[in-house]
Design a protein around this motif. Structure first.
Motif, PDB file in Angstrom:
ATOM      1  N   MET A  96       0.815  -1.216   0.000  1.00 28.79           N
ATOM      2  CA  MET A  96       0.000   0.000   0.000  1.00 28.79           C
ATOM      3  C   MET A  96       0.848   1.266   0.000  1.00 28.79           C
ATOM      4  O   MET A  96       1.879   1.344   0.653  1.00 28.79           O
ATOM      5  N   LYS A  97       0.407   2.234  -0.779  1.00 27.31           N
ATOM      6  CA  LYS A  97       0.998   3.569  -0.812  1.00 27.31           C
ATOM      7  C   LYS A  97      -0.129   4.558  -0.588  1.00 27.31           C
ATOM      8  O   LYS A  97      -1.224   4.385  -1.130  1.00 27.31           O
ATOM      9  N   ILE A  98       0.137   5.594   0.197  1.00 26.05           N
ATOM     10  CA  ILE A  98      -0.910   6.585   0.445  1.00 26.05           C
ATOM     11  C   ILE A  98      -0.282   7.952   0.706  1.00 26.05           C
ATOM     12  O   ILE A  98       0.796   8.053   1.285  1.00 26.05           O
ATOM     13  N   THR A  99      -0.961   8.979   0.226  1.00 25.76           N
ATOM     14  CA  THR A  99      -0.562  10.366   0.457  1.00 25.76           C
ATOM     15  C   THR A  99      -1.745  11.092   1.075  1.00 25.76           C
ATOM     16  O   THR A  99      -2.869  10.962   0.585  1.00 25.76           O
ATOM     17  N   ALA A 100      -1.495  11.845   2.126  1.00 23.80           N
ATOM     18  CA  ALA A 100      -2.563  12.629   2.755  1.00 23.80           C
ATOM     19  C   ALA A 100      -3.130  13.616   1.741  1.00 23.80           C
ATOM     20  O   ALA A 100      -2.422  14.082   0.843  1.00 23.80           O
ATOM     21  N   THR A 101      -4.383  13.946   1.886  1.00 27.30           N
ATOM     22  CA  THR A 101      -4.999  14.899   0.956  1.00 27.30           C
ATOM     23  C   THR A 101      -4.874  16.334   1.438  1.00 27.30           C
ATOM     24  O   THR A 101      -5.012  17.262   0.651  1.00 27.30           O
ATOM     25  N   THR A 102      -4.635  16.520   2.726  1.00 34.66           N
ATOM     26  CA  THR A 102      -4.448  17.872   3.266  1.00 34.66           C
ATOM     27  C   THR A 102      -3.164  17.912   4.068  1.00 34.66           C
ATOM     28  O   THR A 102      -2.604  16.876   4.431  1.00 34.66           O
ATOM     29  N   HIS A 103      -2.679  19.118   4.340  1.00 36.14           N
ATOM     30  CA  HIS A 103      -1.484  19.292   5.167  1.00 36.14           C
ATOM     31  C   HIS A 103      -1.445  20.717   5.691  1.00 36.14           C
ATOM     32  O   HIS A 103      -2.197  21.579   5.248  1.00 36.14           O
ATOM     33  N   ALA A 104      -0.561  20.945   6.653  1.00 33.22           N
ATOM     34  CA  ALA A 104      -0.427  22.280   7.235  1.00 33.22           C
ATOM     35  C   ALA A 104       0.070  23.260   6.176  1.00 33.22           C
ATOM     36  O   ALA A 104       0.794  22.892   5.252  1.00 33.22           O
ATOM     37  N   THR A 105      -0.318  24.517   6.350  1.00 32.36           N
ATOM     38  CA  THR A 105       0.082  25.536   5.378  1.00 32.36           C
ATOM     39  C   THR A 105       0.893  26.664   6.011  1.00 32.36           C
ATOM     40  O   THR A 105       1.093  27.693   5.390  1.00 32.36           O
ATOM     41  N   TRP A 106       1.345  26.459   7.265  1.00 35.82           N
ATOM     42  CA  TRP A 106       2.147  27.511   7.876  1.00 35.82           C
ATOM     43  C   TRP A 106       3.483  27.635   7.166  1.00 35.82           C
ATOM     44  O   TRP A 106       3.919  26.717   6.467  1.00 35.82           O
ATOM     45  N   TYR A 107       4.166  28.761   7.342  1.00 38.26           N
ATOM     46  CA  TYR A 107       5.444  28.999   6.681  1.00 38.26           C
ATOM     47  C   TYR A 107       6.428  27.896   7.055  1.00 38.26           C
ATOM     48  O   TYR A 107       6.646  27.617   8.224  1.00 38.26           O
ATOM     49  N   GLY A 108       7.017  27.262   6.079  1.00 40.11           N
ATOM     50  CA  GLY A 108       7.985  26.192   6.304  1.00 40.11           C
ATOM     51  C   GLY A 108       7.376  24.837   6.573  1.00 40.11           C
ATOM     52  O   GLY A 108       8.097  23.892   6.880  1.00 40.11           O
ATOM     53  N   ALA A 109       6.064  24.735   6.464  1.00 40.50           N
ATOM     54  CA  ALA A 109       5.409  23.446   6.721  1.00 40.50           C
ATOM     55  C   ALA A 109       5.808  22.425   5.668  1.00 40.50           C
ATOM     56  O   ALA A 109       5.973  22.751   4.492  1.00 40.50           O
ATOM     57  N   PRO A 110       5.958  21.168   6.071  1.00 41.02           N
ATOM     58  CA  PRO A 110       6.297  20.119   5.109  1.00 41.02           C
ATOM     59  C   PRO A 110       5.083  19.738   4.264  1.00 41.02           C
ATOM     60  O   PRO A 110       3.955  20.108   4.591  1.00 41.02           O
ATOM     61  N   PRO A 111       5.305  19.006   3.192  1.00 43.31           N
ATOM     62  CA  PRO A 111       4.186  18.566   2.349  1.00 43.31           C
ATOM     63  C   PRO A 111       3.342  17.522   3.079  1.00 43.31           C
ATOM     64  O   PRO A 111       3.685  17.101   4.185  1.00 43.31           O
ATOM     65  N   PRO A 112       2.259  17.059   2.457  1.00 43.99           N
ATOM     66  CA  PRO A 112       1.422  16.035   3.087  1.00 43.99           C
ATOM     67  C   PRO A 112       2.231  14.778   3.427  1.00 43.99           C
ATOM     68  O   PRO A 112       3.201  14.438   2.745  1.00 43.99           O
ATOM     69  N   LEU A 113       1.814  14.114   4.488  1.00 40.34           N
ATOM     70  CA  LEU A 113       2.446  12.850   4.861  1.00 40.34           C
ATOM     71  C   LEU A 113       2.264  11.843   3.718  1.00 40.34           C
ATOM     72  O   LEU A 113       1.229  11.813   3.057  1.00 40.34           O
ATOM     73  N   TYR A 114       3.276  11.044   3.501  1.00 38.43           N
ATOM     74  CA  TYR A 114       3.275  10.060   2.421  1.00 38.43           C
ATOM     75  C   TYR A 114       3.887   8.775   2.953  1.00 38.43           C
ATOM     76  O   TYR A 114       4.905   8.809   3.638  1.00 38.43           O
ATOM     77  N   CYS A 115       3.276   7.666   2.666  1.00 42.57           N
ATOM     78  CA  CYS A 115       3.770   6.387   3.153  1.00 42.57           C
ATOM     79  C   CYS A 115       3.851   5.400   1.991  1.00 42.57           C
ATOM     80  O   CYS A 115       2.941   5.319   1.162  1.00 42.57           O
ATOM     81  N   THR A 116       4.948   4.671   1.936  1.00 42.76           N
ATOM     82  CA  THR A 116       5.162   3.671   0.890  1.00 42.76           C
ATOM     83  C   THR A 116       6.046   2.565   1.456  1.00 42.76           C
ATOM     84  O   THR A 116       6.807   2.798   2.389  1.00 42.76           O
ATOM     85  N   PRO A 117       5.963   1.374   0.907  1.00 46.61           N
ATOM     86  CA  PRO A 117       6.848   0.307   1.378  1.00 46.61           C
ATOM     87  C   PRO A 117       8.309   0.590   1.016  1.00 46.61           C
ATOM     88  O   PRO A 117       8.605   1.300   0.046  1.00 46.61           O
ATOM     89  N   LYS A 118       9.206   0.024   1.779  1.00 44.22           N
ATOM     90  CA  LYS A 118      10.626   0.117   1.481  1.00 44.22           C
ATOM     91  C   LYS A 118      10.907  -0.729   0.231  1.00 44.22           C
ATOM     92  O   LYS A 118      10.378  -1.831   0.088  1.00 44.22           O
ATOM     93  N   THR A 119      11.686  -0.189  -0.702  1.00 46.18           N
ATOM     94  CA  THR A 119      12.020  -0.907  -1.932  1.00 46.18           C
ATOM     95  C   THR A 119      13.519  -0.793  -2.191  1.00 46.18           C
ATOM     96  O   THR A 119      14.223  -0.065  -1.495  1.00 46.18           O
TER      97      THR A 119
END
Length: 127
Positions: A96-119
């Protein structure tokens, strides 16, 4: 929600939800619960976010990629349903791979959380 209160009152990752010291102090717990739900609603509206924000920093103020797998020392993949709710558990999908659809928008905030298996192409984590 009612089933979760004793769990969070006992503590998760070193944090406790205050419900009062004695049963007669239940008003404190109700006020705290109202404040918690109000804050959750406020953040949902203010930031238009329904996903968890990436906010757990490590050395030199970096956001590790592994936050998608658990913040504050938690391991989301190790969460399991209690026996009486195990019939609702989803089977684990190791691809399974998944990316959050929303994320914080404050200055310097990272992109949405993303999870994927190790390859072989991505055998590491970073920030």
């Amino acid at each position: 929600l009612l089933a979760a209160l004793p769990v969070v009152h006992d503590g998760i990752a070193g944090s406790h939800f205050y419900l009062g010291e004695e049963p007669s102090e239940y008003e404190y717990g109700l006020v705290n619960l109202a404040a918690f739900l109000s804050q959750a609603m406020k953040e949902t509206i203010q930031y238009d976010a329904c996903d968890e924000n990436n906010w757990d920093l490590i050395e030199n103020r970096k956001y590790p990629l592994s936050n998608a797998c658990g913040q504050l020392g938690q391991s989301y993949q190790d969460y399991v349903c209690p026996p009486h709710e195990s019939h609702m558990a989803c089977p684990i999908d190791p691809s399974m791979k998944i990316t959050a659809t929303t994320h914080a928008t404050w200055y310097g905030a990272p992109p949405p959380l993303y999870c994927t298996p190790k390859t072989e192409e991505m055998p590491w984590t970073g920030y």
